[in-house]
Write a protein that holds these residues in place. Structure first.
Motif, short mmCIF file in Angstrom:
data_model
loop_
_atom_site.label_atom_id
_atom_site.label_comp_id
_atom_site.label_asym_id
_atom_site.label_seq_id
_atom_site.Cartn_x
_atom_site.Cartn_y
_atom_site.Cartn_z
N VAL A 122 -4.19 4.81 -8.13
CA VAL A 122 -3.86 4.15 -9.40
C VAL A 122 -3.35 5.14 -10.44
O VAL A 122 -2.32 4.90 -11.09
N ALA A 123 -4.05 6.24 -10.64
CA ALA A 123 -3.67 7.19 -11.68
C ALA A 123 -2.43 8.02 -11.32
O ALA A 123 -1.85 8.65 -12.19
N SER A 124 -2.03 7.98 -10.05
CA SER A 124 -0.92 8.85 -9.61
C SER A 124 0.45 8.27 -9.90
O SER A 124 1.44 9.01 -9.96
N GLY A 125 0.53 6.95 -10.06
CA GLY A 125 1.82 6.31 -10.25
C GLY A 125 2.58 6.08 -8.96
O GLY A 125 3.71 5.59 -8.97
N CYS A 126 1.97 6.44 -7.80
CA CYS A 126 2.63 6.24 -6.50
C CYS A 126 2.54 4.78 -6.08
O CYS A 126 1.54 4.11 -6.33
N PRO A 127 3.57 4.27 -5.39
CA PRO A 127 3.45 2.96 -4.77
C PRO A 127 2.34 2.98 -3.71
O PRO A 127 2.04 4.03 -3.13
N PHE A 128 1.78 1.80 -3.45
CA PHE A 128 0.61 1.70 -2.58
C PHE A 128 0.82 0.61 -1.54
O PHE A 128 1.14 -0.53 -1.88
N GLY A 129 0.67 0.97 -0.26
CA GLY A 129 0.82 0.00 0.82
C GLY A 129 -0.51 -0.23 1.53
O GLY A 129 -1.42 0.61 1.47
N VAL A 130 -0.62 -1.36 2.20
CA VAL A 130 -1.87 -1.75 2.86
C VAL A 130 -1.59 -2.21 4.29
O VAL A 130 -0.67 -3.00 4.54
N HIS B 153 -2.16 -11.17 -0.69
CA HIS B 153 -0.81 -10.71 -1.00
C HIS B 153 0.14 -10.86 0.20
O HIS B 153 1.16 -10.18 0.28
N ASN B 154 -0.23 -11.77 1.13
CA ASN B 154 0.64 -12.13 2.26
C ASN B 154 0.98 -10.96 3.17
O ASN B 154 2.05 -10.92 3.79
N ILE B 155 0.06 -10.01 3.29
CA ILE B 155 0.25 -8.89 4.21
C ILE B 155 -0.34 -9.28 5.56
O ILE B 155 -1.51 -9.67 5.64
N PRO B 156 0.41 -9.19 6.65
CA PRO B 156 -0.08 -9.67 7.96
C PRO B 156 -1.33 -8.93 8.40
O PRO B 156 -1.50 -7.73 8.14
N ALA C 286 2.21 -5.83 10.14
CA ALA C 286 1.96 -5.23 8.83
C ALA C 286 2.79 -3.97 8.63
O ALA C 286 3.32 -3.73 7.53
N VAL C 287 2.92 -3.14 9.67
CA VAL C 287 3.72 -1.92 9.55
C VAL C 287 5.18 -2.28 9.34
O VAL C 287 5.87 -1.70 8.48
N ARG C 288 5.68 -3.25 10.10
CA ARG C 288 7.09 -3.66 9.94
C ARG C 288 7.32 -4.26 8.56
O ARG C 288 8.37 -4.03 7.93
#
Length: 326
Positions: free
Chosen positions: A89-97, A110-113, A119-121
């Motif tokens: 959060v504090a880094s400003g980097c985008p975040f993936g799950v 958030h509709n992530i498989p 999910a990787v694709r």
């Protein structure tokens, strides 16, 4: 909140929680590496073999991602996702799950498989969208935070999973055991918008996840979260029969019909003991992880603080499952 396209060449810094040495870990790693290699995407993957290493590894990977203009990715359950997100959060980097837990509320919302390969694709074509997070005493939560009976339930559930394996059935049976065990009721004061209210309750639950509220049958709370608030549920003083009724309603998605609940939404709330003698610590559960915090507790909502990579419309479907007791 406006979506943006991430840099398609940004390297991925992936934190993969190996859990308790599951035989599936090698397959998960091979799946991630194989898809990313085939796509020609630059990445670094760090395995976490012990829970105590997770925060340290997350800090290291976030620092690398920030220096390289990369994307931080958490692969694991909601607790793992929370820990990595907290550092991101504090880094400003985008975040993936890459959801790999029992319930995966955050990813599914958030509709992530849930399928790892999908999910990787999806991650490779996702857009960045700032999403709402909650915070209690400087500790974030993506799904929920609670005090009282619920942290006890989580500790018992984790112990039962170690003994009987990780499944939604084990989680449900563990919850039943905890609900019908003797437990203390808390006497607390809540301050919202300058107004103070005293309450005696076994559990104060604060939600930040629309899917979980939907499955519990709490439609007004779903709308509150959509409007940028947090949803609070407190169980009034009830006996074992009343607790059974609440659990039964939760399992069939009709908890909102119960009369022995106090529900409300808020953007900021202070919780303290009714009688306060200096510092006092209380167990607080945040996204399945239990920690000790000093009273008073300060809950609030933070909008747009997590830059989440979300699949485009139609990329994934939110899975429906009988997991309302999570």
């Amino acid at each position: 909140m406006q979506d943006t396209n991430p840099d398609p060449a940004a390297p991925l810094y992936i934190v993969l929680n190996a859990g308790s040495g599951s035989s599936e870990t090698a397959l998960r790693r091979a799946t991630i590496e194989g898809i990313l290699a085939q796509a020609g995407r630059s990445f670094e993957l760090a395995m976490v073999d012990a829970p105590g290493q997770l925060e340290q590894v997350a800090k290291r990977m976030v620092a690398q991602a920030r220096a390289a203009g990369g994307i931080v990715v958490a692969a694991g359950g909601d607790g793992t996702i929370n820990t990595v997100a907290r550092e991101t959060v504090a880094s400003g980097c985008p975040f993936g799950v890459l959801p790999q837990g029992t319930f995966n509320y955050f990813g599914r919302t958030h509709n992530i498989p849930e399928d790892l390969g999908d999910a990787v694709r999806a991650l490779l074509t996702a857009r960045v969208q700032p999403v709402q997070i909650g915070i209690v005493n400087q500790r974030i939560f993506l799904v929920n935070a609670s005090i009282g009976l619920y942290p006890t339930l989580l500790e018992e559930r984790e112990a039962d999973k170690h003994q009987f394996g990780r499944s939604r059935l084990v989680a449900l049976l563990s919850a039943l055991k905890t609900f019908f065990s003797p437990h203390r009721r808390m006497r607390i004061k809540m301050v919202l918008d300058g107004m103070e209210r005293s309450l005696r309750t076994s559990t104060l639950f604060v939600g930040n996840n629309r899917l979980q509220m939907e499955q519990l049958g709490m439609a007004p709370m779903v709308e509150a979260i959509k409007d940028g608030e947090l949803a609070a549920i407190a169980i009034k003083s009830v006996g074992k029969l009343g607790m059974f009724g609440l659990l039964a309603r939760a399992l069939v998605g009709r908890l909102g019909d119960a009369g022995n609940l106090l529900t409300f939404s808020f953007r900021q709330m202070t919780v303290r003991p009714r009688k306060f003698y200096g510092k006092r610590k209380v167990k607080v559960a945040t996204d399945g992880e239990v920690t000790l915090m000093d009273m008073p507790l300060e809950f609030r909502v933070l909008e747009g603080q997590l830059l989440l990579l979300k699949p485009g419309a139609g990329t994934a479907r939110v899975a429906a499952g009988d997991d309302r007791a999570a």
